[in-house]
Scaffold this active site. Structure first.
Site, PDB file in Angstrom:
ATOM      1  N   GLY A 270       0.964  -1.301   0.014  1.00  0.00           N
ATOM      2  CA  GLY A 270       0.193   0.111   0.047  1.00  0.00           C
ATOM      3  C   GLY A 270       0.848   1.291   0.075  1.00  0.00           C
ATOM      4  N   ALA A 271       1.721   1.206   0.902  1.00  0.00           N
ATOM      5  CA  ALA A 271       2.563   2.389   1.016  1.00  0.00           C
ATOM      6  C   ALA A 271       3.801   2.259   2.074  1.00  0.00           C
ATOM      7  CB  ALA A 271       1.888   3.662   1.425  1.00  0.00           C
ATOM      8  N   MET A 272       4.817   3.023   2.198  1.00  0.00           N
ATOM      9  CA  MET A 272       5.927   3.076   2.900  1.00  0.00           C
ATOM     10  C   MET A 272       6.278   4.277   3.603  1.00  0.00           C
ATOM     11  SD  MET A 272       8.064   0.695   4.096  1.00  0.00           S
ATOM     12  CE  MET A 272       9.191   1.485   5.318  1.00  0.00           C
ATOM     13  N   ASN A 274       9.035   5.527   4.900  1.00  0.00           N
ATOM     14  CA  ASN A 274      10.303   6.059   4.856  1.00  0.00           C
ATOM     15  C   ASN A 274      10.337   7.459   5.625  1.00  0.00           C
ATOM     16  OD1 ASN A 274      10.856   3.779   2.722  1.00  0.00           O
ATOM     17  ND2 ASN A 274       9.792   5.358   1.510  1.00  0.00           N
ATOM     18  N   HIS A 306      -1.951   6.477   8.282  1.00  0.00           N
ATOM     19  CA  HIS A 306      -0.956   5.274   8.894  1.00  0.00           C
ATOM     20  C   HIS A 306       0.583   5.390   8.799  1.00  0.00           C
ATOM     21  CE1 HIS A 306      -0.105   0.850   9.284  1.00  0.00           C
ATOM     22  NE2 HIS A 306       0.830   1.049   8.632  1.00  0.00           N
ATOM     23  N   GLU A 307       0.812   5.865   7.532  1.00  0.00           N
ATOM     24  CA  GLU A 307       2.301   6.061   7.238  1.00  0.00           C
ATOM     25  C   GLU A 307       2.539   7.486   8.145  1.00  0.00           C
ATOM     26  OE1 GLU A 307       3.327   3.544   5.726  1.00  0.00           O
ATOM     27  OE2 GLU A 307       1.495   2.987   4.979  1.00  0.00           O
ATOM     28  N   HIS A 310       3.427   6.312  11.633  1.00  0.00           N
ATOM     29  CA  HIS A 310       4.731   5.544  11.663  1.00  0.00           C
ATOM     30  C   HIS A 310       5.792   6.345  12.200  1.00  0.00           C
ATOM     31  CE1 HIS A 310       4.133   1.399  10.797  1.00  0.00           C
ATOM     32  NE2 HIS A 310       3.643   1.477   9.658  1.00  0.00           N
ATOM     33  N   GLU A 329       3.602  -2.444  13.491  1.00  0.00           N
ATOM     34  CA  GLU A 329       2.365  -2.244  12.453  1.00  0.00           C
ATOM     35  C   GLU A 329       0.865  -2.579  13.383  1.00  0.00           C
ATOM     36  OE1 GLU A 329       2.711  -1.302   9.734  1.00  0.00           O
ATOM     37  OE2 GLU A 329       4.647  -1.510   9.107  1.00  0.00           O
TER      38      GLU A 329
HETATM   39  N1  0A1 Z   1       5.476  -0.810   6.428  1.00  0.00           N
HETATM   40  C1  0A1 Z   1       4.537  -0.590   5.172  1.00  0.00           C
HETATM   41  C2  0A1 Z   1       4.205  -1.830   4.548  1.00  0.00           C
HETATM   42  C3  0A1 Z   1       5.278  -2.104   3.659  1.00  0.00           C
HETATM   43  C4  0A1 Z   1       5.741  -3.429   3.755  1.00  0.00           C
HETATM   44  C5  0A1 Z   1       6.787  -3.907   2.953  1.00  0.00           C
HETATM   45  C6  0A1 Z   1       6.742  -3.382   1.655  1.00  0.00           C
HETATM   46  O1  0A1 Z   1       7.589  -3.989   0.686  1.00  0.00           O
HETATM   47  C7  0A1 Z   1       7.858  -5.257   0.955  1.00  0.00           C
HETATM   48  C8  0A1 Z   1       6.208  -2.212   1.600  1.00  0.00           C
HETATM   49  C9  0A1 Z   1       5.438  -1.528   2.476  1.00  0.00           C
HETATM   50  C10 0A1 Z   1       3.167  -0.209   6.035  1.00  0.00           C
HETATM   51  O2  0A1 Z   1       3.027  -0.793   6.989  1.00  0.00           O
HETATM   52  O3  0A1 Z   1       2.685   0.985   5.474  1.00  0.00           O
HETATM   53 ZN    ZN Z   2       2.628   0.219   8.549  1.00  0.00          ZN
END
Ligand code: 0A1
Ligand code: ZN
Length: 881
Positions: A270-272, A274, A306-307, A310, A329
């Site tokens: 869905g998204a990341m 970073n 959500h992002e 984080h 998570e």
């Molecule tokens: N941490 C992100 C989810 C995510 C996990 C793995 C990914 O690539 C393998 C990409 C995104 C979240 O919880 O939104």
């Molecule tokens: Zn997440």
């Protein structure tokens, strides 16, 4: 040093084997020379040996698909006999106690179809490093407990890649020879490498700002491909709302001067999150009324939040190792749910969460991929970004909040941040902070982190008329098939309904009655709770708000359920009672189908549905949820052997019978909910559209020309995607020339718009129409189908394999063969997405002999494939074990 030999089965990694790293990396200087054929990555790492690591211990860095060009320590080239390059590592013998390691590697983002590491999407460069993608960019200690400060220079052709982004603050930009330019980005916060990000491309920015509560102005930038610049407003508003909410609710303020979001078209998830530079699947950024549905708008709001959340739960405080994934998570899903509930209707939000949990997580927890929210082992970490880690993980956090109360939970969160800011920690550290801040014992509760499966709570009520007392006995049983599981600490929220409505509650040890809900804490195998001053035999409302992720087993008459459905003050529980009633009705009908009996829809059930339709207290969204019959997958979970065809026939019959019985009120609702102006994304309008489309769905199911015409008109006249998509879905189920012409028109209008075209594929894949399989087969050869684009692959094959029980599990096995073929075709390119798809076979043991055999044959065919990825291998091996 040992490397896995080619052909050796991949070995699992165990939580119990965790060891601190021998070395740590404190500073990282990177320079990327982005090119059309390859990219050169220069890395200088300030490395330090940990104080308890013996001198002389080798430094083993992770690296995959890297071509090493140079390696030096403190500026001196390393002689060839001082290091070993393996297929997944670079080992340096006796590097010293503190030194700068320089490497230069070449990588090929152009060929990276796995979409992990540095890759291309729509001609731009972007990265995805969680969980273990950074090692595909440079040699590194690719583990979350190594936290470093980064400085990153990105160099590229100016004309092709005018925008150069990385984490943190932009501190320098400039021109280079040959039409190239560069930007340097510094991130002041130490971070694990999975939060590294880089983007280079031709992008446009929709910007805004946010003033923090301590009066700092943060610049907000949403970067998209030029054509999408008019679809960013909702994402920006959502981000601003999330930033405000986290300050108000958890006292958490943003910490950099800039927050960037980039939308890309090729993304595995869905998204990341970073640091300072989120990278998103475009699906969770872009929205315009004519391209995105109300549900899409909600999805964007929650993923953006959500992002953002984080940044504190994940980035400032991160995970020690990947077994702790639910630390960030589960907690962040919990936070984004709380946010969504505050932004809209808490009951609607909760119903959506529970429906998802029961349909997907309960299934996972009773199948071959069952694992605790904190897994004990994995072969491929990417396979553990699961509904169990995320959604059940969020339920576990929610139970702690229920036990501690909102204020106690906040105290615990504050202590968690105070203790662990800047650290990589464990789930136990989190639980300890909550317990210590509140002076409570969460030891027994901790078992939720290690248990597998869905526990069962049995309830029995006894009314003693003479004593005016009601005794509720709660009993916990281990998840099915997991005898011997330890006793859990389970919060069970309970209310009692008397003949005139909810009762004020008084447990016998309490002095006065108050409130209509009590959270009972079940910690023993069996416990009784005695309520005093109960005037007449009540109906118990159990597990209000779904206070624990358990299966509730309680004997209740249909009449009791009807009463709860009508009068429970907890809106979630009213819905839940209705669903339980519907489930019974449908399972009985499925039995009738199998026995060849004539079908008739339960009159009481019809009457209850009619009451809901006319209930003034319920908003349109709640009505629509209450009147949506449980899906076939959910119904199948209630059966020993999933009766695929009978369930489908029963549900189809019930939909039509309800529509026949309620034709006039449904028509009246449809007319009364006509739009009165252009599309607006507001709560009352969303409610109106939900109810109107629910009514339309039932009406079209009648298959009568007049009703089908309503859908055709809505499809043609509506100004928004919510209404046109709903109408199209009903027309697809209906079939006939109306379907063909609507699909053709939709395609003609939207074929250049990937996110909208995904809907076109998905709607056809989930259709109940009997010709669905042949159409899906044809769609897989459609020129617009692209197996390598994750959204497109999911829209056709994910939708078909994971959501269309009736068609995927056709008795002739053609549905199974189709999905298996595509898993095999995709695996060599994108194993992560292939592994998600192959999970469609996980429940194979739940079906009849013929279907079992068909699925097993496909699993074995996949397992026999030479060179299968470890992602797919892990899923298939577990399924067959
Ligand atoms: N941490 C992100 C989810 C995510 C996990 C793995 C990914 O690539 C393998 C990409 C995104 C979240 O919880 O939104
Ligand atoms: Zn997440």
């Amino acid at each position: 040093m040992t490397e896995a030999k080619p052909g050796t089965a991949p070995q699992p990694i165990f939580r119990k084997d965790y060891r601190r790293p021998d070395y740590t990396i404190e500073r990282v200087d990177l320079r990327f020379e982005l090119g059309e054929n390859f990219t050169t990555v220069h890395a200088s790492l300030a490395v330090r040996r940990m104080h308890d690591t013996p001198a002389g211990a080798p430094l083993v860095l992770d690296g995959e698909n890297l071509v090493l060009k140079r390696v030096a320590i403190d500026g001196r080239e390393l002689p060839a006999d001082h290091y070993i390059v393996g297929p997944t590592s670079l080992t340096i013998a006796d590097p010293g106690a503190a030194f700068t390691l320089t490497t230069v590697v070449e990588i090929r983002p152009q060929d990276n179809l796995e979409l992990s590491g540095l890759y291309r999407s729509s001609g731009n460069f972007c990265t995805q490093c969680e969980a273990e993608g950074f090692r595909r960019i440079t040699y590194f200690l690719d583990r979350p407990d190594v936290m470093a400060r980064y400085s990153v220079v990105v160099e590229a052709d100016r004309a092709r890649y005018p925008v150069l982004l990385a984490n943190g603050n932009r501190v320098e930009t400039g021109e280079l020879d040959g039409g190239r330019h560069f930007a340097r980005w510094d991130d002041p916060f130490p971070k694990p490498c999975y939060l590294f990000a880089l983007v280079a491309g031709d992008l446009r920015c929709h910007d805004g700002e946010f003033v923090t509560r301590s009066d700092r102005t943060v610049r907000l930038e949403i970067w998209v491909e030029p054509d999408n610049i008019d679809r960013c407003a909702h994402a920006l508003r959502s981000l601003q709302a999330a930033m405000r909410w986290d300050e108000d609710t958890f006292g958490r303020e943003y910490d950099l001067d800039i927050y960037m979001i980039v939308a890309v078209s090729d993304f595995n998830m869905g998204a990341m999150e970073n640091k300072g530079l989120n990278i998103f699947n475009a699906k969770y950024v872009l929205a315009r009324p004519d391209t995105a549905t109300d549900d899409d708008y909600d999805g964007i709001e929650s993923v953006i939040a959500h992002e953002y959340f984080h940044n504190w739960t994940g980035n400032r405080v991160t995970c020690r190792d990947w077994f702790q994934l639910t630390l960030k998570e589960g907690l962040t899903v919990f936070r984004d749910r709380l946010f969504s509930a505050d932004m809209g209707s808490p009951a609607v939000a909760r119903i959506g969460d529970v429906l998802g949990l029961r349909t997907n997580q309960f299934a996972e927890d009773s199948g071959p991929m069952a694992h605790p929210i904190r897994p004990e082992s994995y072969i491929e970490m990417n396979n553990f970004y699961t509904t169990t880690v995320y959604e059940k993980g969020a339920e576990v956090i929610g139970m702690m909040r229920t036990l501690l109360g909102a204020a106690g939970f906040r105290r615990g969160m504050d202590l968690y941040f105070e203790r662990h800011d800047g650290q990589a920690v464990t789930c136990d550290d989190f639980r300890a902070a909550l317990a210590d801040a509140n002076g409570v014992d969460l030891e027994q509760f901790g078992r939720w982190y290690s248990q597998v499966g869905t526990p069962v709570v049995r309830a029995r009520g006894d009314y003693d008329a003479a004593a005016r007392a009601y005794t509720l006995t709660l009993e916990q049983a281990p998840p099915r098939g997991r005898d011997g599981a330890e006793l859990l600490h389970i919060p069970v929220a309970v209310g009692l309904l008397g003949p005139d409505g909810p009762l004020a509650l008084k447990l016998s040890e309490e002095t006065a009655a108050s409130g209509d809900t009590r959270v009972l804490e079940l910690r023993e195998r069996s416990q009784s709770f005695r309520f005093a001053d109960v005037p007449a035999a009540p109906v118990a409302s159990l597990l209000r708000g779904f206070s624990a992720p358990v299966e509730l087993a309680v004997e209740r008459s249909d009449a009791d359920l009807a009463r709860l459905m009508a009068a429970d003050p907890d809106e979630f529980s009213r819905w839940d009672a209705g669903q339980e009633l519907a489930r019974r009705v449908l399972l009985r009908l499925a039995g009738d189908v199998e026995a060849g009996r004539e079908l008739a829809l339960d009159r009481e059930f019809v009457a209850a549905c009619a009451r809901i339709l006319g209930d003034e207290r319920l908003d349109g969204s709640l009505k629509a949820l209450a009147l949506t019959l449980p899906n076939e997958r959910l119904l199948g979970q209630q059966q020993q052997v999933v009766a695929v065809d009978a369930l489908h026939a029963a549900r189809q019959f019930a939909v039509q019978a309800l529509a026949r019985a309620l034709r006039e009120p449904l028509l009246a609702v449809y007319r009364a909910t006509a739009p009165t102006g252009p599309y607006r994304i507001e709560r009352a309008e969303v409610d109106r559209r939900k109810l109107r489309n629910l009514a339309l769905g039932y009406l079209v199911a009648l298959g009568e020309p007049d009703q089908v015409r309503l859908a055709v008109e809505q499809f043609e006249l509506s100004d928004n995607m919510t209404d046109s998509e709903a109408a199209l879905a009903f027309l697809i189920d209906h079939g006939g020339p109306e379907r063909d012409s609507a699909l053709a028109r939709f395609h003609a209008r939207w074929h250049k718009d990937p996110l909208v075209l995904d809907k076109w594929f998905a709607l056809q894949a989930v259709s109940t129409h009997p010709d669905t399989l042949d159409r899906v087969l044809a769609l897989a050869d459609h020129p617009d189908f692209n197996l390598l684009n994750p959204n497109r692959a999911r829209s056709l094959l994910g939708a078909f394999g994971l959501r269309n029980q009736h068609q995927f599990h056709r008795e002739d096995g053609r549905g199974h063969a189709l999905v298996a073929d595509k898993v095999l075709a995709l695996d060599p390119h994108n194993p992560q997405v292939a592994a998600r798809l192959v999970a469609a076979f996980n429940p194979w043991r739940r079906f009849d002999a013929a279907r079992q055999q068909s699925m097993r044959a496909q699993l074995e065919r996949i397992a026999a494939q030479p060179g299968l990825s470890k992602s797919v291998r892990e899923i298939v091996d577990r399924a067959l074990a």
